[in-house]
Scaffold this active site. Structure first.
Site, PDB file in Angstrom:
ATOM      1  CE1 TYR A  31       0.207   3.359  13.329  1.00  0.00           C
ATOM      2  CE2 TYR A  31      -1.846   4.271  12.508  1.00  0.00           C
ATOM      3  CZ  TYR A  31      -0.561   3.819  12.290  1.00  0.00           C
ATOM      4  OH  TYR A  31      -0.041   3.818  11.024  1.00  0.00           O
ATOM      5  CG  HIS A  36      -0.976   9.043   3.076  1.00  0.00           C
ATOM      6  ND1 HIS A  36      -1.106   7.709   3.384  1.00  0.00           N
ATOM      7  CD2 HIS A  36      -0.612   9.643   4.238  1.00  0.00           C
ATOM      8  CE1 HIS A  36      -0.829   7.504   4.664  1.00  0.00           C
ATOM      9  NE2 HIS A  36      -0.520   8.672   5.207  1.00  0.00           N
ATOM     10  CD  GLU A  69      -1.603   4.070   7.890  1.00  0.00           C
ATOM     11  OE1 GLU A  69      -1.277   4.609   8.968  1.00  0.00           O
ATOM     12  OE2 GLU A  69      -1.826   4.718   6.856  1.00  0.00           O
ATOM     13  NE  ARG A 124      -3.261   2.557   2.526  1.00  0.00           N
ATOM     14  CZ  ARG A 124      -3.188   3.366   3.579  1.00  0.00           C
ATOM     15  NH1 ARG A 124      -2.701   2.945   4.731  1.00  0.00           N
ATOM     16  NH2 ARG A 124      -3.620   4.601   3.494  1.00  0.00           N
ATOM     17  CG  ASN A 147      -5.064   3.531   8.659  1.00  0.00           C
ATOM     18  OD1 ASN A 147      -5.186   2.526   7.960  1.00  0.00           O
ATOM     19  ND2 ASN A 147      -4.681   4.699   8.173  1.00  0.00           N
ATOM     20  CD  GLU A 187      -4.790   7.949   9.362  1.00  0.00           C
ATOM     21  OE1 GLU A 187      -4.284   9.026   9.719  1.00  0.00           O
ATOM     22  OE2 GLU A 187      -4.419   6.856   9.789  1.00  0.00           O
TER      23      GLU A 187
HETATM   24  C1  BGC Z   1      -0.827   7.872   8.985  1.00  0.00           C
HETATM   25  C2  BGC Z   1       0.644   7.679   8.722  1.00  0.00           C
HETATM   26  C3  BGC Z   1       1.420   7.915   9.997  1.00  0.00           C
HETATM   27  C4  BGC Z   1       0.962   6.921  11.039  1.00  0.00           C
HETATM   28  C5  BGC Z   1       1.669   7.005  12.369  1.00  0.00           C
HETATM   29  C6  BGC Z   1      -1.302   7.321  10.294  1.00  0.00           C
HETATM   30  O1  BGC Z   1      -2.170   8.240  10.896  1.00  0.00           O
HETATM   31  O2  BGC Z   1      -1.585   7.387   7.912  1.00  0.00           O
HETATM   32  O3  BGC Z   1       1.020   8.538   7.688  1.00  0.00           O
HETATM   33  O4  BGC Z   1       2.799   7.859   9.812  1.00  0.00           O
HETATM   34  O5  BGC Z   1      -0.398   7.120  11.290  1.00  0.00           O
HETATM   35  O6  BGC Z   1       1.353   8.192  13.022  1.00  0.00           O
END
Ligand code: BGC
Length: 504
Positions: free
Chosen positions: A343, A154, A408, A109, A341, A199
Site C-alpha cells: 500500500y 482473512h 492487494e 480473490r 500486499n 497478512e
Molecule cells: C487488508 C484489507 C484492508 C486493506 C486496507 C489490507 O491490510 O488485507 O483487509 O482493507 O489492507 O487497509
C-alpha cells in the site's frame, strides 16, 4: 476519524497527478514494451468476508471475533459502524460477479468466513448453508469465466476459538488444519488458487494493540510474536495437508499472503541503510524468512535483537519463540508463489521510537514519511508508487527470484465517483510493477486491486473506502456504482496495456 479528501479533487491537484502519471508512464516507455503486460499476466480484484458479506448471524453462521468486538465495543470503529450488513454480499454476490465481469478480471480473490461454515470453528458441526453460499459464489464466477482465488483466513476467527486463546494457543494449528480440510473437500474440485492466511503482520496486531484489530488484546511485544509463531505453523499444516492429500487430484497452487511497506533509508548514512534492512526484516522477513529463505527460521537479525532484549528485560526466555529443527524444515518452502500486499512506504532512520507498535520498538528504527508524498484518505497511506518496485526487488533478491503476485494494492478516499486519485494510484503502481519486470528482471505474475467494493475498513469503519465500485451504505439495496477507477482498470485489463493518455 473522517479525513478530508477535498484536496484530491481540486483541479490543480488532478492536473499535477495526471502530469506525474504521464511522467511515470513515459519513463516506463524507455523500453517500448514497458507499457504492455506480459502474456498470461493475471488481473483481479479482492475483498474479504467480514468486510463485505454482512449476514453476520444468518442461516446458522457463528460469531467471529469481529462480530464479538463490534457488538461489545461499539465505539471501536471511527464511525461506530460495523460489518453486520456491510455490502450485503451474502445476498448480492451475483451482482458482485456481474461487476467483476464488467471489469474483465481474470480472477476474484475473496475469503471464506470460518464461522459461516464451522460456527464454533470445530469441524464436527458443518453449516450446510455456509457451504452452499460459497458453492454458489464459486459456480457463478466460473460460469462467468472468472477464476476463484480463495483466502482461507482473512481475520474473522470464530469467537469460540478465541475464548480458548485464539492464535496464541498452539492448539489452533489443529483446528486450522481441520478447517482447511473442510474447505479443500468442499471447494477444491473447482478452486485452483489458495491462500491460507492473509497478512500475519496485521493479524498479530490484534494480540498487541487494543485499538487495532480484533480480538483487541493489549499484549504488545509478547502476544504478537506468539500469535505470529502459531500462524506460521498453522499455515504450514494447511500447506502440507493440501500437498499430501489434495494436490495430486485437485491440481491447484497454495501459499499465503504477506504484506509490507517499503522502508526507504532517510539519509545516505550506513546507519540508515541498516535501519532500512532491519525494518524490512522485522516487517516482512519475520513471516517470509521461515518460508522463503534458503536457511529457514526467523531472520537472524530479528532473532538476535529479540533474544538480547528479552534477556535484558530479565525474562527467562525470548519473547520470540523458537521453532524446533524439524519445525524449521516443515515450514520451509510452504508456498508455491510469493503473494504480497503493498500500500505505502515509509522513511526509516536509526534510533529508538516512542511508538506503541511492537516491531518499531523492537527493531530500533524510527519511521516517518516525506511531506512531499501525496496523501490519501487514510493517514497511514501515502502514495509512493516507486516503493512497490523497490519492494518487489527486495523480495526478488532475498528469496531466490520467486514468482510474485501482488494480491492487494489500493488507495483510500471517502468514496467519490470521480476518483482521479485512485486512477493515478493504480496506473502509477502498475507502471512501477512493469519496470520491475522489464528493467529489473523480477517475476510478477499478477496484480489485484484492493478493493472491488467500498467496504468495512476495520477500525476505520466506513470512513475510509478503497473500492473501484462505490457502495451506497445508506441504501438498504446497497446499490453499487462504477467509479472512474473501475472504468480505467477495465480499459487496462481489456487492452493489457497501460494508457499513455489518461483521458482516453
Ligand atoms: C487488508 C484489507 C484492508 C486493506 C486496507 C489490507 O491490510 O488485507 O483487509 O482493507 O489492507 O487497509
Amino acid at each position: 476519524m473522517r479525513v478530508n479528501l477535498a484536496g484530491w479533487s481540486s483541479p490543480g491537484v488532478i492536473a499535477a497527478l495526471m502530469q506525474l502519471t504521464l511522467l511515470v508512464l513515459c519513463s516506463a516507455q524507455s523500453n517500448n514494451s514497458n507499457t504492455r503486460f506480459p502474456d498470461g499476466f493475471l488481473f483481479g480484484a479482492a475483498t474479504a468476508a467480514y468486510q463485505i458479506e454482512g449476514g453476520w448471524n444468518e442461516d446458522g453462521k457463528g460469531e467471529s471475533i469481529w462480530d464479538h468486538t463490534m457488538h461489545t465495543q461499539p465505539n471501536f470503529t471511527a464511525d461506530g459502524q460495523n460489518g453486520d450488513v456491510a455490502c450485503d454480499s451474502y445476498h448480492l454476490y451475483k451482482e458482485d460477479v456481474r461487476l467483476l465481469k464488467e471489469m474483465g478480471v481474470d480472477f476474484y480473490r475473496f475469503s471464506i468466513s470460518w464461522p459461516r461454515i464451522l460456527p464454533t470453528g470445530e469441524a464436527n458441526n458443518i453449516n450446510q448453508a455456509g457451504i452452499d453460499y460459497y458453492n454458489n459464489l464459486i459456480n457463478e464466477l466460473l460460469d462467468n469465466g472468472i477464476q476463484p482465488m480463495i483466502t482461507i483466513y482473512h481475520w474473522d476467527l470464530p469467537q469460540w476459538l478465541q475464548e480458548l486463546g485464539g492464535w496464541v494457543n498452539p492448539i489452533i494449528a489443529d483446528y486450522f488444519e481441520d478447517y482447511a480440510r473442510v474447505v479443500f473437500e468442499n471447494f477444491g474440485d473447482r478452486v485452483k488458487w489458495w491462500f491460507t492466511i492473509n497478512e500475519p503482520t496485521q493479524i498479530v496486531r490484534g494480540y498487541s494493540e487494543a485499538d487495532a484489530d480484533a480480538p483487541a488484546l493489549n499484549k504488545s511485544g509478547v502476544g504478537n510474536y506468539l500469535a505470529g509463531h502459531n500462524l506460521l505453523i498453522a499455515h504450514a499444516r494447511a500447506y502440507h495437508l493440501y500437498d499430501n492429500e489434495y494436490r495430486s487430484i485437485q491440481k491447484g497452487k497454495i501459499g499465503l499472503v504477506l504484506e509490507s511497506s517499503w522502508y526507504e533509508p532517510l539519509t545516505n548514512s550506513s546507519e540508515d541503510a541498516e535501519a532500512s534492512e532491519r525494518a524490512m526484516q522485522f516487517c516482512l522477513g519475520l513471516h517470509a524468512h521461515p518460508i522463503f529463505s534458503t536457511d529457514g527460521d526467523y531472520p537472524p537479525i530479528v532473532r538476535e535483537l529479540l533474544d538480547k532484549k528479552s534477556e535484558a528485560e530479565g525474562r527467562p526466555r525470548s519473547r520470540l519463540p523458537y521453532f524446533s529443527k524439524d519445525m524449521v524444515e516443515y515450514i520451509q518452502g510452504t508456498a508455491d508463489f510469493f503473494a504480497i500486499n503493498y500500500y505505502t512506504s515509509g522513511l526509516v532512520t536509526f534510533g529508538e521510537t516512542e511508538s506503541h507498535t511492537a516491531w518499531e520498538m523492537d527493531s530500533g528504527v524510527r519511521t516517518s514519511s516525506d511531506p512531499s508524498w501525496p496523501s490519501s484518505g487514510a493517514p497511514w497511506l501515502k502514495v509512493v508508487p516507486w516503493g512497490l518496485r523497490k519492494l518487489i526487488n527486495w523480495i526478488h533478491k532475498n528469496y531466490n527470484s520467486p514468482t510474485i503476485i501482488i494480491t492487494e494494492n489500493g488507495m483510500a478516499d471517502t468514496g467519490n465517483l470521480d476518483d482521479a486519485g485512485r486512477v493515478y494510484y493504480h496506473t502509477s503502481h502498475l507502471a512501477e510493477l512493469l519496470n520491475a519486470v522489464y528493467e529489473d528482471g523480477c517475476k510478477v505474475a499478477g496484480y489485484c486491486v484492493w478493493s472491488l467494493l467500498d467496504n468495512f475498513q476495520w477500525s476505520a469503519g466506513y470512513t475510509q473506502v478503497f473500492g473501484v465500485y462505490q457502495v451506497n451504505f445508506t441504501d438498504p439495496a446497497r446499490t453499487r456504482t462504477a467509479k472512474a477507477s473501475a472504468k480505467a482498470m477495465a480499459d487496462i485489463i481489456r487492452t493489457r496495456e497501460l494508457p499513455t493518455d489518461l483521458e482516453k
